[in-house]
Scaffold this motif. Structure first.
Motif, mmCIF file in Angstrom:
data_model
loop_
_atom_site.group_PDB
_atom_site.id
_atom_site.type_symbol
_atom_site.label_atom_id
_atom_site.label_comp_id
_atom_site.label_asym_id
_atom_site.label_seq_id
_atom_site.Cartn_x
_atom_site.Cartn_y
_atom_site.Cartn_z
ATOM 1 N N ASP A 122 -7.055 -14.155 2.267
ATOM 2 C CA ASP A 122 -7.236 -15.485 2.840
ATOM 3 C C ASP A 122 -6.615 -15.588 4.224
ATOM 4 O OD1 ASP A 122 -8.381 -17.428 0.604
ATOM 5 O OD2 ASP A 122 -6.985 -16.066 -0.368
ATOM 6 N N ASN A 123 -5.381 -15.102 4.360
ATOM 7 C CA ASN A 123 -4.717 -15.156 5.653
ATOM 8 C C ASN A 123 -5.444 -14.299 6.684
ATOM 9 O OD1 ASN A 123 -2.815 -16.857 4.579
ATOM 10 N ND2 ASN A 123 -1.148 -15.374 4.574
ATOM 11 N N ARG A 124 -5.917 -13.141 6.239
ATOM 12 C CA ARG A 124 -6.694 -12.294 7.149
ATOM 13 C C ARG A 124 -7.928 -13.032 7.648
ATOM 14 N NH1 ARG A 124 -10.250 -7.946 4.337
ATOM 15 N NH2 ARG A 124 -11.229 -9.950 3.810
ATOM 16 N N ASP A 125 -8.655 -13.670 6.734
ATOM 17 C CA ASP A 125 -9.892 -14.346 7.118
ATOM 18 C C ASP A 125 -9.625 -15.546 8.017
ATOM 19 O OD1 ASP A 125 -11.133 -12.458 5.549
ATOM 20 O OD2 ASP A 125 -11.485 -13.803 3.855
ATOM 21 N N THR A 126 -8.511 -16.252 7.757
ATOM 22 C CA THR A 126 -8.179 -17.408 8.589
ATOM 23 C C THR A 126 -7.877 -16.990 10.021
ATOM 24 O OG1 THR A 126 -7.303 -18.658 6.705
ATOM 25 C CG2 THR A 126 -6.566 -19.329 8.894
ATOM 26 N N LEU A 127 -7.068 -15.956 10.180
ATOM 27 C CA LEU A 127 -6.726 -15.519 11.531
ATOM 28 C C LEU A 127 -7.926 -14.878 12.223
ATOM 29 C CD1 LEU A 127 -4.164 -15.869 13.122
ATOM 30 C CD2 LEU A 127 -3.505 -13.544 12.542
ATOM 31 N N ALA A 128 -8.769 -14.218 11.438
ATOM 32 C CA ALA A 128 -9.991 -13.662 12.017
ATOM 33 C C ALA A 128 -10.889 -14.766 12.545
ATOM 34 C CB ALA A 128 -10.728 -12.818 10.981
ATOM 35 N N ALA A 129 -10.940 -15.908 11.847
ATOM 36 C CA ALA A 129 -11.773 -17.023 12.282
ATOM 37 C C ALA A 129 -11.303 -17.601 13.612
ATOM 38 C CB ALA A 129 -11.786 -18.114 11.210
ATOM 39 N N PHE A 130 -10.018 -17.440 13.927
ATOM 40 C CA PHE A 130 -9.491 -17.869 15.225
ATOM 41 C C PHE A 130 -9.813 -16.859 16.325
ATOM 42 C CE2 PHE A 130 -6.340 -20.467 12.722
ATOM 43 C CZ PHE A 130 -6.693 -21.700 13.251
ATOM 44 N N GLY A 131 -10.409 -15.732 15.952
ATOM 45 C CA GLY A 131 -10.747 -14.709 16.925
ATOM 46 C C GLY A 131 -9.584 -13.836 17.332
ATOM 47 N N ALA A 132 -8.547 -13.759 16.484
ATOM 48 C CA ALA A 132 -7.335 -13.041 16.863
ATOM 49 C C ALA A 132 -7.334 -11.569 16.449
ATOM 50 C CB ALA A 132 -6.116 -13.734 16.252
#
Length: 373
Positions: A152-162
């Protein structure tokens, strides 16, 4: 190789990263441990490690002070010249990655153990600093190895483009010593409901207290135990006045900060974590599972990776005290089911989450071509 591990407290290094540091040393690497000063620095040195104090405010956001800290860190990295650095906790990740790039550190590993106040908080302060933190993540993680504790944390930060230019891994947690944290023998079942964690609203402390009121109305013999201390550096910390009201009410026993964590877990009948915002991989539940305790947790990132609903515990909606109370009552009233869930929790830890397994996967990130050696 010279390996530097950097965290925002010496407590974190002592409690979570000592097995990793020992494994690195046993493999022949030079290990440097870096954190702000605290009571655990001397213990790390007594273990034979090169621990160094580095002043860093966990909650400070003053631009000049933070810039000074970053420059000091860059000077340290240039002086120490590590071959590999591993950063833990948000500020260490952001500032450490910046310093490592400018100091030409060959290999940079960043652990994102939780998304924290800036990305998950709803206050004005959180909303104001969020764009800055996200922008810093985007720049800092370029070319680094990034380890998440849950998807979940991976996907959230990925959604920010980081994460576009980073190598990403998911390794569930810090591991646990399954020899030390083990089911007690013999043990008489009771009605002890234990939650461990800092006294923060985001940890669900208020939800836990309300659930205790509901359960104890039906089961007066149930004991609700809360082990943890306030965190004055965190804006989510429960005010002292509220804590005093709860203590006077007496529905929950506040144990404060405890060093006998294993014994508390072994004496518990049910382990609870009522977080409202999610975890990386919740250490309190991990240790409880290793001790064979059934778990009741909110269905949030981190907890849902460890707790399999109906198998080794029960998941309830975040912020729902009534649902939490009903789940606790369900296990108190069905001790055989609770025992079976506890056994399943222990099996999951042995199969996936022991110190040895987590360290091996971490070393594979460090030294991929050497197979972790």
């Amino acid at each position: 190789m010279r390996v530097l591990l950097f965290a925002n407290t010496d407590w974190f290094l002592w409690n979570f990263k000592l097995p990793l540091a020992r494994a690195l040393r046993a493999a022949g690497h030079e290990v440097i441990l870096l954190s702000p000063a605290g009571e655990f620095g001397a213990r790390l040195r007594n273990e034979g490690f090169d621990w160094r104090a580095f002043a860093l405010s966990r909650s400070g956001i003053h631009p000049l002070e933070e810039a000074r800290a970053m420059r000091r860190l860059l000077a340290l990295y240039r002086a120490v010249r590590p071959d590999l650095v591993h950063h833990f906790t948000i500020k260490c990740v952001l500032y450490g990655s910046w310093a490592a790039r400018r100091a030409n550190v060959a290999r940079v590993v960043n652990s994102i153990t939780g998304l924290g106040f800036a990305l998950l908080g709803t206050s004005l302060k959180a909303r104001l600093i969020r764009p800055v933190v996200v922008g810093f993540y985007r720049r800092s993680l370029i070319g680094t190895q990034v380890i998440f504790q849950n998807h979940d944390n991976r996907d959230t930060l990925a959604a920010f483009g980081a994460l576009t230019h980073a190598s990403v891994h998911v390794i569930p947690g810090d591991g646990v010593d399954v020899e030390a944290f083990c089911p007690p023998q013999p043990r008489v079942a009771g009605a002890n409901v234990l939650m461990m964690g800092r006294l923060l609203w985001s940890k669900g402390v208020g939800v836990f207290v309300e659930a205790a009121r509901i359960v104890r109305a039906a089961r007066p013999n149930a004991r609700f135990l809360l082990a943890g201390a306030p965190d004055s550096g965190n804006p989510e910390s429960v005010p002292d006045a509220v804590l005093e009201q709860w203590r006077a009410e007496g529905v929950v026993e506040f144990l404060g900060h405890r060093s006998d964590v294993r014994e508390l877990q072994q004496q518990a009948d049910i382990a609870v974590l009522a977080s409202t915002q999610g975890e990386g991989m919740p250490r309190a539940l991990l240790e409880a599972a290793a001790c064979g305790r059934p778990m009741v947790a909110t269905d949030v990132p981190g907890s849902r990776e460890l707790v399999e609903d109906g198998v080794n515990g029960l998941l309830v909606p975040a912020g729902d005290a009534k649902a939490l109370a009903q789940a606790v009552l369900a296990l108190l009233e069905a001790p055989e089911r609770a025992c079976a869930m506890g056994a399943a929790a222990r099996r999951k830890v042995l199969a996936e989450l022991s110190d040895d397994r987590i360290i091996a996967r971490t070393l594979d990130v460090y030294f991929p071509l050497a197979g972790g050696a």
